[in-house]
Design a protein around this motif. Sequence first.
Motif, mmCIF file in Angstrom:
data_model
loop_
_atom_site.group_PDB
_atom_site.id
_atom_site.type_symbol
_atom_site.label_atom_id
_atom_site.label_comp_id
_atom_site.label_asym_id
_atom_site.label_seq_id
_atom_site.Cartn_x
_atom_site.Cartn_y
_atom_site.Cartn_z
ATOM 1 N N SER A 27 0.783 8.234 -27.608
ATOM 2 C CA SER A 27 0.507 9.294 -26.636
ATOM 3 C C SER A 27 -0.983 9.346 -26.301
ATOM 4 O O SER A 27 -1.372 9.510 -25.137
ATOM 5 N N PRO A 32 -4.104 11.455 -19.222
ATOM 6 C CA PRO A 32 -3.454 12.767 -19.075
ATOM 7 C C PRO A 32 -2.350 12.759 -18.028
ATOM 8 O O PRO A 32 -1.300 13.386 -18.235
ATOM 9 N N LEU A 33 -2.538 12.053 -16.930
ATOM 10 C CA LEU A 33 -1.483 11.995 -15.909
ATOM 11 C C LEU A 33 -0.240 11.305 -16.462
ATOM 12 O O LEU A 33 0.886 11.779 -16.260
ATOM 13 N N ARG A 35 0.702 11.168 -19.519
ATOM 14 C CA ARG A 35 1.336 12.079 -20.484
ATOM 15 C C ARG A 35 2.209 13.106 -19.760
ATOM 16 O O ARG A 35 3.315 13.412 -20.195
ATOM 17 N N LEU A 36 1.683 13.635 -18.653
ATOM 18 C CA LEU A 36 2.471 14.625 -17.904
ATOM 19 C C LEU A 36 3.693 13.977 -17.251
ATOM 20 O O LEU A 36 4.754 14.608 -17.146
ATOM 21 N N ARG A 37 3.567 12.726 -16.823
ATOM 22 C CA ARG A 37 4.729 12.042 -16.236
ATOM 23 C C ARG A 37 5.830 11.845 -17.291
ATOM 24 O O ARG A 37 7.021 11.966 -16.993
ATOM 25 N N LEU A 39 6.304 13.786 -19.868
ATOM 26 C CA LEU A 39 6.868 15.120 -20.069
ATOM 27 C C LEU A 39 7.833 15.476 -18.939
ATOM 28 O O LEU A 39 8.916 16.025 -19.185
ATOM 29 N N GLU A 40 7.451 15.172 -17.708
ATOM 30 C CA GLU A 40 8.347 15.438 -16.578
ATOM 31 C C GLU A 40 9.674 14.690 -16.748
ATOM 32 O O GLU A 40 10.744 15.212 -16.419
ATOM 33 N N MET A 43 11.771 16.564 -19.195
ATOM 34 C CA MET A 43 12.321 17.778 -18.570
ATOM 35 C C MET A 43 13.494 17.425 -17.657
ATOM 36 O O MET A 43 14.509 18.124 -17.640
ATOM 37 N N ALA A 46 16.523 16.555 -19.773
ATOM 38 C CA ALA A 46 17.132 17.756 -20.361
ATOM 39 C C ALA A 46 17.917 18.531 -19.308
ATOM 40 O O ALA A 46 19.005 19.044 -19.585
#
Lengths: 58, 157
Positions: A27, A32-33, A35-37, A39-40, A43, A46
Amino acid sequence: MDDRRDPRPTEAQVNEDGVDLTLIRWSLSLSPLERLRVLEGHMEFAAKVQQARRDAAR
Amino acid sequence: MQLVELLRVLVRHEVEFVVVGGVAAVINGAPVTTFDLDILHRRTPENVHRLVAALTELDATFRTDSRKIRPTESHLSGPGHALLVTKLGVLDSLGTIETNTTYEDVLDDTFVTNIDGLPIRALELARLIRVKEQAGRAKDIAVLPVLRATLVERKGS
């Protein structure tokens, strides 16, 4: 260095709390981008699972 | 949930905010997951006005109320938490965190990072750990080992 070699299986690298340190290092290697991708993506996955369970319950 | 696009709308409206919670943990490099974006917004009248404009563009409504009430400047000027749903995902806009800690109070414990061209201010990992320790809820305690291990790995790298 021959980079065509397959990676060797390694021992699990966890700390005293059982936290997977290889996951943290991976990680931290991301921007940072990125990492957010990731996470998206979690989501979205889920949300799809939840929708599938709702559909199955009908 | 379109996190980056949600952040883009907030930045375009020049909203002053700090990303806190699970998304801040991810920005800091912790491999955790969450299902909402938590922000601590600055509660000046000008900023709350900009925040309401952004939330209007996002079609935000209170997810805790079935009447689909839209957040107003009055709702966002106080210390409470506005628990919202938007067309891009779930957003919690917090007037304070911890025990009445404001946007201004945490600024020294934040950093700004570039995310897809957006300057995003997020809570430093060490402060985030303290926030979750203080919150003391089961979901906060559960994630603490990963946050602490991430902090150690970052210091070692």
